[in-house]
Design a protein around this motif. Structure first.
Motif, PDB file in Angstrom:
ATOM      1  N   LYS A  11       0.838  -1.200   0.000  1.00  0.00           N
ATOM      2  CA  LYS A  11       0.000   0.000   0.000  1.00  0.00           C
ATOM      3  C   LYS A  11       0.878   1.258   0.000  1.00  0.00           C
ATOM      4  O   LYS A  11       0.548   2.250  -0.650  1.00  0.00           O
ATOM      5  N   THR A  12       1.995   1.204   0.733  1.00  0.00           N
ATOM      6  CA  THR A  12       2.931   2.332   0.736  1.00  0.00           C
ATOM      7  C   THR A  12       3.481   2.565  -0.662  1.00  0.00           C
ATOM      8  O   THR A  12       3.520   3.707  -1.158  1.00  0.00           O
ATOM      9  N   ILE A  13       3.898   1.496  -1.334  1.00  0.00           N
ATOM     10  CA  ILE A  13       4.433   1.610  -2.701  1.00  0.00           C
ATOM     11  C   ILE A  13       3.358   2.118  -3.650  1.00  0.00           C
ATOM     12  O   ILE A  13       3.606   2.981  -4.509  1.00  0.00           O
ATOM     13  N   GLU A  63       9.250   4.014 -14.190  1.00  0.00           N
ATOM     14  CA  GLU A  63       8.678   4.344 -12.894  1.00  0.00           C
ATOM     15  C   GLU A  63       9.115   3.329 -11.846  1.00  0.00           C
ATOM     16  O   GLU A  63       9.452   3.697 -10.711  1.00  0.00           O
ATOM     17  N   GLN A  64       9.092   2.061 -12.204  1.00  0.00           N
ATOM     18  CA  GLN A  64       9.526   1.006 -11.279  1.00  0.00           C
ATOM     19  C   GLN A  64      10.984   1.199 -10.884  1.00  0.00           C
ATOM     20  O   GLN A  64      11.335   1.116  -9.701  1.00  0.00           O
ATOM     21  N   ARG A 107      -0.558  -2.380  -8.841  1.00  0.00           N
ATOM     22  CA  ARG A 107      -0.170  -1.012  -9.230  1.00  0.00           C
ATOM     23  C   ARG A 107       1.311  -0.950  -9.544  1.00  0.00           C
ATOM     24  O   ARG A 107       1.734  -0.285 -10.506  1.00  0.00           O
ATOM     25  N   PHE A 108       2.107  -1.643  -8.780  1.00  0.00           N
ATOM     26  CA  PHE A 108       3.544  -1.682  -9.056  1.00  0.00           C
ATOM     27  C   PHE A 108       3.833  -2.475 -10.325  1.00  0.00           C
ATOM     28  O   PHE A 108       4.636  -2.064 -11.159  1.00  0.00           O
ATOM     29  N   LEU A 109       3.167  -3.612 -10.474  1.00  0.00           N
ATOM     30  CA  LEU A 109       3.431  -4.465 -11.635  1.00  0.00           C
ATOM     31  C   LEU A 109       2.996  -3.797 -12.936  1.00  0.00           C
ATOM     32  O   LEU A 109       3.609  -4.023 -13.989  1.00  0.00           O
ATOM     33  N   SER A 110       1.981  -2.974 -12.878  1.00  0.00           N
ATOM     34  CA  SER A 110       1.480  -2.326 -14.088  1.00  0.00           C
ATOM     35  C   SER A 110       2.162  -0.999 -14.384  1.00  0.00           C
ATOM     36  O   SER A 110       1.896  -0.376 -15.419  1.00  0.00           O
ATOM     37  N   LEU A 168       3.513   5.676  -5.845  1.00  0.00           N
ATOM     38  CA  LEU A 168       3.352   5.700  -7.294  1.00  0.00           C
ATOM     39  C   LEU A 168       2.194   6.600  -7.709  1.00  0.00           C
ATOM     40  O   LEU A 168       2.292   7.358  -8.677  1.00  0.00           O
ATOM     41  N   GLU A 169       1.115   6.516  -6.973  1.00  0.00           N
ATOM     42  CA  GLU A 169      -0.064   7.312  -7.313  1.00  0.00           C
ATOM     43  C   GLU A 169       0.163   8.805  -7.095  1.00  0.00           C
ATOM     44  O   GLU A 169      -0.266   9.624  -7.904  1.00  0.00           O
TER      45      GLU A 169
END
Length: 379
Positions: A76-78, A154-155, A146-149, A82-83
């Motif tokens: 959730k932090t990651i 960005e990653q 969200r991280f995988l997409s 990102l958001e």
């Protein structure tokens, strides 16, 4: 980065302070003086540096491991970073602070160590290979996805800035700032003061609807003054090199104003030489203490005011009790009484020669005199 729990792990009197306040205080004491530290602004705690870059810190105090592979806290932090902040152009560091200490899982460890696009791609592959249908239905999946997409850049940008800070004792960072220099009793007072200052300042700003922003340099100065006030030695350090006799002789020959004041009351040459020696030592001590940061703001003004008040009281007393004395004898008596005074500076004892030297400094600037008519006689 991990700090093991210590015997201080049970914070005791600090239990009333939330983790955000503790981390706000720790950042204020350790970030550059020209930086600004925020609470509940861009993140739980954040730092704005003078070059415009930011540090974002998410704080976690949980019993379950927030660094495990499928931790909702971790993903959730990651997700939120990102958001809210991708592509992290002005973000220099993304810090996940954990207490009590937990061992990172495979994913968290790999993300913190990743430094290349290949490292991140390998991590993404491992995460995808372990995504079972059960986990896809769990609470963590939307945050992981969200991280995988995210775009590969960005990653990588997130991974390059990601840092894990683990502490068994959340107060250890603050404690390490001072424990080598003060006694354990004073250390606890300093920590309590620093935490209280951080909380009061940030709470007041938030209650006013303003960002909880505090300048690190100003905060350090406030804590430093408190440390100086409670940690001064019983006596100021007067271990300075003796005054060169040649310097004393030169001062005597030049007949500065405070020596001329002594001539008005017919002080002997040994008395004048002693006054010069004490004056030069006092000036040297005050200069050294200022350079070492021992003197508190305004303390010398209070000291000078105290000397002038005592001098005035002695003059008034002698005028009533010994009105029959001529002016020279009365001046001698005032000078003798001032030399006997025991005074304190910042609540600490000082030796007689410092008090004597400062009285002569004041007579040199004509703020006081020994002979009742010193102003008219010297002018």
């Amino acid at each position: 980065m991990s700090t093991k729990a210590t015997k201080h792990s049970a914070p005791g009197p600090y239990l009333g302070y939330g983790l955000q306040t503790v981390r706000l205080c720790a950042r204020l004491l350790n970030e550059p003086p020209d930086s600004t530290v925020f609470v509940e602004h861009d993140d739980d705690v954040s730092v704005l540096y003078s070059d415009g870059t930011k540090l974002l810190e998410q704080t976690k105090r949980v019993k379950s491991n927030p660094l495990s592979d499928w931790s909702v806290d971790l993903w959730k932090t990651i997700h939120n970073w990102l958001e809210d902040h991708a592509p992290f152009d002005v973000v220099s560091k993304l810090c996940l602070y954990i207490t009590p200490d937990h061992e990172p899982g495979e994913f968290a460890r790999a993300l913190a160590k990743a430094s290349s696009a290949q490292d991140v791609a390998e991590l993404v592959t491992r995460i995808k290979s372990q995504l079972t249908s059960a986990k896809k239905k769990s609470k963590v999946y939307p945050f992981v996805s969200r991280f995988l997409s995210a775009e590969a850049d960005e990653q990588l940008s997130l991974a390059a800035r990601f840092e894990i800070v683990r502490e068994g004792d959340p107060f250890s960072t603050i404690r390490l700032r001072y424990e080598a220099a003060v006694s354990p009793l004073l250390l606890e007072r300093i920590i309590s003061f620093a935490l209280g200052e951080a909380k009061v300042k940030s709470d007041r700003l938030l209650e006013m609807g303003k960002p909880g922003a505090i300048n690190a340099g100003e905060f350090k100065d406030t804590v430093r003054r408190f440390v100086q006030e409670i940690n001064l030695p019983a006596y100021f350090n007067f271990d300075s090199p003796p005054i060169d006799p040649a310097e004393i002789d030169m001062e005597f020959v030049s007949r500065p104003t405070f020596v001329r004041q002594l001539e008005l009351i017919e002080a002997s040459k040994p008395q004048q030489l002693q006054a010069i020696n004490d004056y030069l030592r006092a000036i040297s001590s005050k200069t050294r203490w200022g350079e070492e940061g021992i003197l508190l703001p305004g303390s010398l003004d209070e000291w000078e005011s105290g000397l002038l008040q005592r001098h005035s009281a002695i003059c008034d007393s002698l005028e009533v009790l010994h009105s029959s004395l001529n002016d020279v004898s009365r001046g001698k008596a005032v000078y003798a009484e001032c030399r006997k005074l025991e005074m304190s500076l910042q609540g600490k004892s000082v030796p007689g020669h410092f008090t004597h030297g400062c009285f002569n400094e004041l007579s040199g600037t004509m703020k006081l005199g020994w002979h009742p008519a010193y102003l008219s006689l010297l002018e």
